[in-house]
Scaffold this active site. Structure first.
Site, short mmCIF file in Angstrom:
data_model
loop_
_atom_site.label_atom_id
_atom_site.label_comp_id
_atom_site.label_asym_id
_atom_site.label_seq_id
_atom_site.Cartn_x
_atom_site.Cartn_y
_atom_site.Cartn_z
N ASP A 13 30.69 15.55 88.76
CA ASP A 13 30.92 16.24 90.16
C ASP A 13 29.32 15.65 90.47
O ASP A 13 29.09 15.05 91.28
CB ASP A 13 30.81 17.28 89.99
N HIS A 39 33.57 23.65 86.61
CA HIS A 39 34.05 22.02 87.44
C HIS A 39 35.36 22.06 87.73
O HIS A 39 37.04 21.85 86.99
CB HIS A 39 34.65 20.64 85.61
N ARG A 76 48.19 18.75 83.36
CA ARG A 76 49.22 19.87 83.56
C ARG A 76 50.56 19.72 83.02
O ARG A 76 50.95 18.23 84.25
CB ARG A 76 48.84 20.28 84.98
N GLY A 108 43.33 7.45 75.56
CA GLY A 108 43.49 7.18 76.47
C GLY A 108 42.29 6.94 78.13
O GLY A 108 41.93 5.83 77.53
N ARG A 115 29.16 12.30 91.50
CA ARG A 115 29.75 12.16 93.03
C ARG A 115 28.83 12.30 93.93
O ARG A 115 28.47 12.10 95.18
CB ARG A 115 31.23 13.21 92.84
#
Lengths: 327, 327
Positions: free
Chosen positions: B159, B187, B92, B14, B162
């Site tokens: 996170d 998360h 999803r 991926g 960031r």
């Protein structure tokens, strides 16, 4: 702390660029104590995408990354830059003749050569990756009369690394034990991956593999490895190309290890009978930011014919774009 | 030379996996003197693609990369592995309820937890990246009764990074000068990026930014950064996620710098009033391959309410998959 070096990447939003810029920002190219400023130069229609790359770079909080500039203006992108990595190129479209491909790219790289000439650091080191890489480098150098042509190089390091990978696999050796592989000539299927001088863990390579294997399997496989990758992945090489870019610039800037050499396409000085000025891949050693061609290697008749064949292709490419070669 | 460590990556074909494996092979995760063996575990329909990744790894001739194993068999993929990085997860789908997403992924991670329990090194360190990462890590740990639950972690480092990136940008500071940022909880968009303890170049952060800015701009922007990247790139974060994986494992294995901490989602020991056993992101320091929660931080009423809100989401996720929690 050292002052930051400026690195310009064209085509930074493409697959190779995306695999590359994070590695540069992490310190892989210039070492763990060398801050960098990245200048991402893209075409106008890729600016949104390259801004996303810039955001992700920010999200990594790289301690060595002191700034990121994103622009579609070559004057800004190349201003004062220390390293220019030219990846962006026009890919071969459907039904496009090879001659048209060379001509279209020649226009791009003559513009970039002029912009580098006018705006970059006087010590800029240029690596051309976009194909046809050797001839694109020749054009860029020809359009930068205020710089030394030796500042313009093209990438055959991916071919060089592929050759080492194939040898490691075939002989079940560690990569670190494989020395003195050479890729001669053009970054194309006429390239000549050459192992007569290669040593593996101190032994001559032909103690471990036969010359027949080299000629019948090794050489064609390295030459056609790009197509093999596309077949497996459905996409062309990106991360391995990015890694070769890291290696090329790392070694040019910081030097090659004693007792080994690397392959770089550079303006020929006539060594090994190659026409002066052609951008041709040679075995080189690097030290203090400069490179020298490894001299005195003995070449058998087969090898000489291969060196000439890949030279011939480069002469033909040059003839196609002769009118774009300034000076 | 040190003996090679084995690193298993799921979902290696991926986008995150592709951005990650080359960095591990280059030495970015475990340092320049630590050889690695990569074990790429994929689903059967991605085996051709992952073989292309393996070929490109070979083409890089990384001196530290001693072997690459590609398999769709978890028993082979996790055998004797020292580090397991679980990226592959079911995304999803259209019209899929969040509850269904959690249940579908719970099945994948319970199988992987069992396989790690049965085949991995007894000292394996596990990082779950595939979402919902915290709850997936909880399930994996619950299905590995022979291992310490503390060996299972989930990633909030992206996170965390960031948050540092946003602070560096806002205050025009160097990343290296920003210390003691925390991301608490899940998360997900309920995460709590928290800077009350942050120092920038030795100064309290609120000398440089206001609490209003933190609450009204900083916190929501970090929480929603993933969506912002997708909007700009048309693709979700890959290279920055891969970089956060490198950081998480690097610091867990090799330690955090003195005077600073990082954010890791780990099984709660009840610290800061969080329910024991939930996989919850805390400020942690790492040393000698182990982590400890930073204790004694003062939390104001606003912060306590945020810690509870993100805990509440994790409790709800856990309730959905309660029947998959072994032992």
């Amino acid at each position: 702390m050292k002052s930051a070096v400026k690195v310009t990447i064209t085509g930074a939003a493409g697959n190779i660029g995306y695999a590359l810029v994070f590695r540069i920002a992490s310190g892989a190219m210039f070492g763990p104590d060398q801050p960098v400023i990245l200048k991402l130069l893209e075409i106008p229609q890729s600016m949104s995408s390259v801004k996303g790359v810039g955001m992700e770079l920010e999200d990594c909080a790289f301690p060595l990354l002191h700034d990121v500039v994103m622009t579609d203006n070559p004057a800004i992108g190349f201003r004062d830059t220390d390293y220019a990595i030219l990846i962006g190129a026009k890919p071969r479209g459907k039904g496009m003749e090879r001659k048209d491909l060379i001509t279209e790219n020649a226009k791009i790289f003559s513009v970039q050569g002029k912009a580098i000439n006018d705006h970059a650091s006087r010590d800029v080191k240029v690596l051309v990756v976009g194909n046809p890489a050797n001839t694109n480098a020749l054009i860029a150098a020809s359009n930068a009369p205020d710089l030394d042509k030796r500042q313009f190089t093209a990438m055959t390091r991916l071919d060089h690394n592929r050759a080492i990978g194939q040898l490691a696999n075939k002989t079940n050796s560690l990569v670190a034990d494989i020395k003195r592989v050479t890729v001669w000539g053009n970054h194309s299927s006429t390239q000549f991956p050459h192992i007569d001088n290669c040593e593996i863990a101190g032994k001559p390579v032909y103690d471990l593999v036969s010359q027949d294997w080299a000629i019948d399997h090794f050489i064609p496989r390295v030459q056609r490895r790009g197509a093999e990758i596309i077949e497996a992945r459905g996409l062309s090489s990106a991360a391995s190309a990015a890694d070769a870019i890291v290696d090329h610039m790392h070694d040019w800037a910081l030097g090659t290890p004693d007792g080994d050499w690397v392959s770089m396409a550079i303006p020929s000085d006539g060594s090994y009978g190659i026409e002066e000025g052609l951008v041709y891949s040679y075995p080189v050693t690097c030290k203090d930011g400069s490179y020298e061609i490894v001299q005195g290697l003995e070449l058998d008749e087969f090898s000489v014919s291969r060196l000439k064949a890949t030279q011939q292709e480069l002469l033909e490419e040059r003839a196609i774009i002769a009118d774009l070669l300034g000076g």
